[in-house]
Design a protein around this motif. Structure first.
Motif, PDB file in Angstrom:
ATOM      1  N   LEU A 125      21.433 -16.200  -7.237  1.00 37.87           N
ATOM      2  CA  LEU A 125      20.266 -16.324  -8.100  1.00 37.87           C
ATOM      3  C   LEU A 125      20.213 -17.765  -8.603  1.00 37.87           C
ATOM      4  CD1 LEU A 125      17.948 -15.007  -9.769  1.00 37.87           C
ATOM      5  CD2 LEU A 125      19.652 -14.587 -11.533  1.00 37.87           C
ATOM      6  N   VAL A 126      19.115 -18.486  -8.287  1.00 39.16           N
ATOM      7  CA  VAL A 126      19.029 -19.895  -8.678  1.00 39.16           C
ATOM      8  C   VAL A 126      17.972 -20.171  -9.735  1.00 39.16           C
ATOM      9  CG1 VAL A 126      20.007 -20.817  -6.562  1.00 39.16           C
ATOM     10  CG2 VAL A 126      17.563 -20.441  -6.691  1.00 39.16           C
ATOM     11  N   GLY A 127      17.057 -19.228  -9.986  1.00 39.17           N
ATOM     12  CA  GLY A 127      16.065 -19.458 -11.026  1.00 39.17           C
ATOM     13  C   GLY A 127      14.978 -18.406 -11.021  1.00 39.17           C
ATOM     14  N   GLU A 128      14.270 -18.307 -12.147  1.00 38.62           N
ATOM     15  CA  GLU A 128      13.179 -17.345 -12.274  1.00 38.62           C
ATOM     16  C   GLU A 128      11.857 -18.057 -12.037  1.00 38.62           C
ATOM     17  OE1 GLU A 128      13.181 -14.273 -14.794  1.00 38.62           O
ATOM     18  OE2 GLU A 128      15.344 -14.095 -14.942  1.00 38.62           O
ATOM     19  N   MET A 129      10.881 -17.311 -11.553  1.00 37.71           N
ATOM     20  CA  MET A 129       9.548 -17.849 -11.315  1.00 37.71           C
ATOM     21  C   MET A 129       8.761 -17.766 -12.618  1.00 37.71           C
ATOM     22  SD  MET A 129       7.611 -19.053  -9.025  1.00 37.71           S
ATOM     23  CE  MET A 129       5.913 -19.334  -8.674  1.00 37.71           C
ATOM     24  N   GLU A 130       8.251 -18.889 -13.099  1.00 36.88           N
ATOM     25  CA  GLU A 130       7.483 -18.896 -14.335  1.00 36.88           C
ATOM     26  C   GLU A 130       6.176 -18.137 -14.154  1.00 36.88           C
ATOM     27  OE1 GLU A 130       6.898 -22.531 -16.426  1.00 36.88           O
ATOM     28  OE2 GLU A 130       8.871 -23.261 -15.858  1.00 36.88           O
ATOM     29  N   GLY A 131       5.849 -17.313 -15.139  1.00 35.85           N
ATOM     30  CA  GLY A 131       4.610 -16.540 -15.091  1.00 35.85           C
ATOM     31  C   GLY A 131       4.721 -15.242 -14.315  1.00 35.85           C
ATOM     32  N   ALA A 150      12.259 -13.912  -8.712  1.00 37.84           N
ATOM     33  CA  ALA A 150      13.243 -14.965  -8.930  1.00 37.84           C
ATOM     34  C   ALA A 150      13.567 -15.628  -7.597  1.00 37.84           C
ATOM     35  CB  ALA A 150      14.511 -14.385  -9.551  1.00 37.84           C
ATOM     36  N   TRP A 151      14.090 -16.854  -7.676  1.00 38.89           N
ATOM     37  CA  TRP A 151      14.504 -17.600  -6.493  1.00 38.89           C
ATOM     38  C   TRP A 151      15.947 -17.256  -6.171  1.00 38.89           C
ATOM     39  CZ3 TRP A 151      10.996 -19.950  -3.631  1.00 38.89           C
ATOM     40  CH2 TRP A 151       9.805 -20.344  -4.233  1.00 38.89           C
ATOM     41  N   PHE A 152      16.207 -16.899  -4.911  1.00 39.00           N
ATOM     42  CA  PHE A 152      17.554 -16.607  -4.427  1.00 39.00           C
ATOM     43  C   PHE A 152      17.874 -17.544  -3.269  1.00 39.00           C
ATOM     44  CE2 PHE A 152      16.571 -12.696  -6.615  1.00 39.00           C
ATOM     45  CZ  PHE A 152      17.790 -12.290  -7.129  1.00 39.00           C
ATOM     46  N   ARG A 153      19.117 -18.055  -3.218  1.00 35.69           N
ATOM     47  CA  ARG A 153      19.556 -18.945  -2.149  1.00 35.69           C
ATOM     48  C   ARG A 153      20.641 -18.260  -1.336  1.00 35.69           C
ATOM     49  NH1 ARG A 153      21.855 -23.279  -4.772  1.00 35.69           N
ATOM     50  NH2 ARG A 153      19.801 -24.139  -5.108  1.00 35.69           N
ATOM     51  N   CYS A 154      20.474 -18.267  -0.016  1.00 32.97           N
ATOM     52  CA  CYS A 154      21.462 -17.691   0.892  1.00 32.97           C
ATOM     53  C   CYS A 154      22.723 -18.556   0.848  1.00 32.97           C
ATOM     54  CB  CYS A 154      20.912 -17.632   2.313  1.00 32.97           C
ATOM     55  SG  CYS A 154      22.072 -17.009   3.533  1.00 32.97           S
TER      56      CYS A 154
END
Length: 125
Positions: free
Chosen positions: A22-28, A33-37
């Protein structure tokens, strides 16, 4: 509900279930959320409230719809590509630069491929 930093998710780039960070949440958008393999480092925007995304097992070629560029397909529909002798699931739809339609298909052997859909047949003069 507590979320951990790592979870098992489907990586569209690796075309298999991988450990994702888990690298970050999407605003709005509260549920995305952003996930990185952790293997290929490809980042994807994923709906984390739906739980870990797993590809749905083996696809039976006899029940899959044969691919024809003149047909339209739905996301999640299984298709059979006769030239490649491969089956896959439609994972997204998009417009091409010339205004046509295309689908992104995750095949078992070929990986992810973009295919034309809804092509108008040419009328010979």
């Amino acid at each position: 509900m507590a979320r951990t930093k790592y979870s098992e998710r489907f990586c569209g780039y690796c075309n298999k279930s991988m450990k994702m960070e888990l690298v970050g949440e999407m605003e709005g958008m509260q549920s995305k959320a952003w996930f990185r393999c952790t293997r290929c480092h490809h980042t994807s925007l994923i709906d984390y409230q739906s739980g870990p995304i797993q590809p749905g097992g083996k696809i039976d070629a006899s029940t899959a719809t044969p691919y024809e560029p003149y047909q339209s397909f739905k996301v999640g529909q299984s298709i059979f590509h006769s030239e490649w002798n491969d089956v896959g699931k439609v994972i997204s739809k998009m417009k091409t630069s010339d205004g046509g339609q295309a689908i992104m298909v995750s095949f078992e052997k070929q990986g992810q491929r973009r295919l034309i859909e809804g092509m108008k047949p040419e009328i010979a003069a």
